[in-house]
Structures are given as structure tokens and as C-alpha cells.
Design a protein around this motif. Structure first.
Motif, PDB file in Angstrom:
ATOM      1  N   PHE A 170      20.800 -27.240  47.829  1.00  0.00           N
ATOM      2  CA  PHE A 170      22.036 -26.499  47.602  1.00  0.00           C
ATOM      3  C   PHE A 170      23.187 -27.433  47.935  1.00  0.00           C
ATOM      4  O   PHE A 170      23.199 -28.048  48.996  1.00  0.00           O
ATOM      5  N   THR A 171      24.140 -27.557  47.016  1.00  0.00           N
ATOM      6  CA  THR A 171      25.260 -28.482  47.193  1.00  0.00           C
ATOM      7  C   THR A 171      26.593 -27.744  47.109  1.00  0.00           C
ATOM      8  O   THR A 171      26.645 -26.576  46.712  1.00  0.00           O
ATOM      9  N   GLY A 172      27.651 -28.466  47.442  1.00  0.00           N
ATOM     10  CA  GLY A 172      28.985 -27.900  47.295  1.00  0.00           C
ATOM     11  C   GLY A 172      29.270 -27.501  45.863  1.00  0.00           C
ATOM     12  O   GLY A 172      29.933 -26.493  45.595  1.00  0.00           O
ATOM     13  N   ARG A 173      28.775 -28.275  44.929  1.00  0.00           N
ATOM     14  CA  ARG A 173      28.942 -27.946  43.507  1.00  0.00           C
ATOM     15  C   ARG A 173      28.253 -26.623  43.180  1.00  0.00           C
ATOM     16  O   ARG A 173      28.771 -25.817  42.408  1.00  0.00           O
ATOM     17  N   ASP A 174      27.082 -26.379  43.777  1.00  0.00           N
ATOM     18  CA  ASP A 174      26.393 -25.101  43.569  1.00  0.00           C
ATOM     19  C   ASP A 174      27.225 -23.946  44.108  1.00  0.00           C
ATOM     20  O   ASP A 174      27.283 -22.869  43.503  1.00  0.00           O
ATOM     21  N   ALA A 175      27.869 -24.151  45.257  1.00  0.00           N
ATOM     22  CA  ALA A 175      28.699 -23.104  45.845  1.00  0.00           C
ATOM     23  C   ALA A 175      29.821 -22.705  44.887  1.00  0.00           C
ATOM     24  O   ALA A 175      30.112 -21.522  44.707  1.00  0.00           O
ATOM     25  N   VAL A 176      30.419 -23.693  44.247  1.00  0.00           N
ATOM     26  CA  VAL A 176      31.519 -23.416  43.319  1.00  0.00           C
ATOM     27  C   VAL A 176      31.000 -22.810  42.022  1.00  0.00           C
ATOM     28  O   VAL A 176      31.471 -21.756  41.577  1.00  0.00           O
ATOM     29  N   CYS A 177      30.047 -23.469  41.391  1.00  0.00           N
ATOM     30  CA  CYS A 177      29.602 -23.070  40.048  1.00  0.00           C
ATOM     31  C   CYS A 177      28.659 -21.870  40.020  1.00  0.00           C
ATOM     32  O   CYS A 177      28.717 -21.061  39.084  1.00  0.00           O
ATOM     33  N   ARG A 178      27.803 -21.749  41.014  1.00  0.00           N
ATOM     34  CA  ARG A 178      26.789 -20.689  40.980  1.00  0.00           C
ATOM     35  C   ARG A 178      27.119 -19.488  41.852  1.00  0.00           C
ATOM     36  O   ARG A 178      26.487 -18.445  41.718  1.00  0.00           O
TER      37      ARG A 178
END
Length: 139
Positions: A50-58
């Protein structure tokens, strides 16, 4: 050539079980300065990342509640991993070709660390830039 194991020597990657919430993961990422969480099954095996990008996009973009959304529903399941015996330039190639920024390092089923594009400076990064430029000119 530098091996990935040299980069993550004595690293303690941020890990959380897949039932942890996005909010818990995000708080831990902020507190530790980590860009990702290695998500594990109850037995400690790698389940996802789980990444920061996942937090934003998902999560945010989809209107999900961070306080109640478990990591297992928004993580990248079964991520590509590498052995710490591989080279740093190999990891950079893999990340570039795969379009991602983090690679978990696993050996014999044991999580040893995680490398990100930001871990590479100097020689490896310069060499990778040269390779990319060469491929662009060959197309």
C-alpha cells in the motif's frame, strides 16, 4: 555493482496486517516517513503493498472512508518482489518498466525490506538514465 541487500542493510520496513485500516497505515507512514506499507497476512507472509499513491487514487478519489477501509481492499495484491541478491540497477529497470516506485525485497518467503526509486542516487540512477536515453533513440 551494488546489491539491493546493501541498500536495505538492517532496514525494518513498515509492515501491517491486511485487516489494518487505511487511516492506521497512513498515520504510521507519516510517523515513520515511509512511502509504503508492506501488507502481510496473519502468518507474516507478504500479501500486498500500500503506497501514498494508493491512498490518493484508490481511497480518496473513490470516496472511501480511511477509518473503516481495510488495506486488503485497496492494496496492490501479490506485488512483484526481488531478492536482496539482485543489483540496484536491476531494481531500477524493474520499477521503470513496471511503472511503480516500490519493490519489496523477499528471500525464502521472509520480508527483508523495500526499496524505492528515491533510494537510488549517483551511479545507478545515472546509468539507468543513460540506458533509457539509448532506448529512446533506438525507437
Amino acid at each position: 555493482m551494488r546489491k539491493l541487500g546493501d541498500i536495505v542493510l538492517d532496514q525494518r520496513p513498515l509492515t501491517m496486517v491486511e485487516t489494518a485500516t487505511v487511516k492506521e497505515a497512513s498515520q504510521q507512514m507519516r510517523e515513520t516517513g515511509a512511502g509504503s506499507v508492506l501488507v502481510t497476512k496473519e502468518d507474516g507472509r507478504l500479501a500486498g503493498i500500500f503506497t501514498g499513491r494508493d491512498a490518493v487514487c484508490r481511497v480518496l478519489a473513490e470516496g472511501l472512508e480511511a477509518a473503516t477501509t481495510p488495506l486488503r481492499t485497496v492494496m496492490t495484491a501479490n506485488p512483484i518482489t526481488m531478492s536482496p541478491d539482485r543489483t540496484a540497477i536491476g531494481a531500477l529497470r524493474l520499477m521503470w518498466d513496471g511503472g511503480f516506485r516500490h519493490v519489496p525485497l523477499v528471500k525464502d518467503g521472509k520480508i527483508l525490506g523495500v526499496v524505492s526509486r528515491g533510494d537510488f542516487k549517483g551511479v545507478e540512477y545515472g546509468r539507468h538514465e543513460e540506458e533509457r536515453d539509448l532506448w529512446e533513440h533506438m525507437r
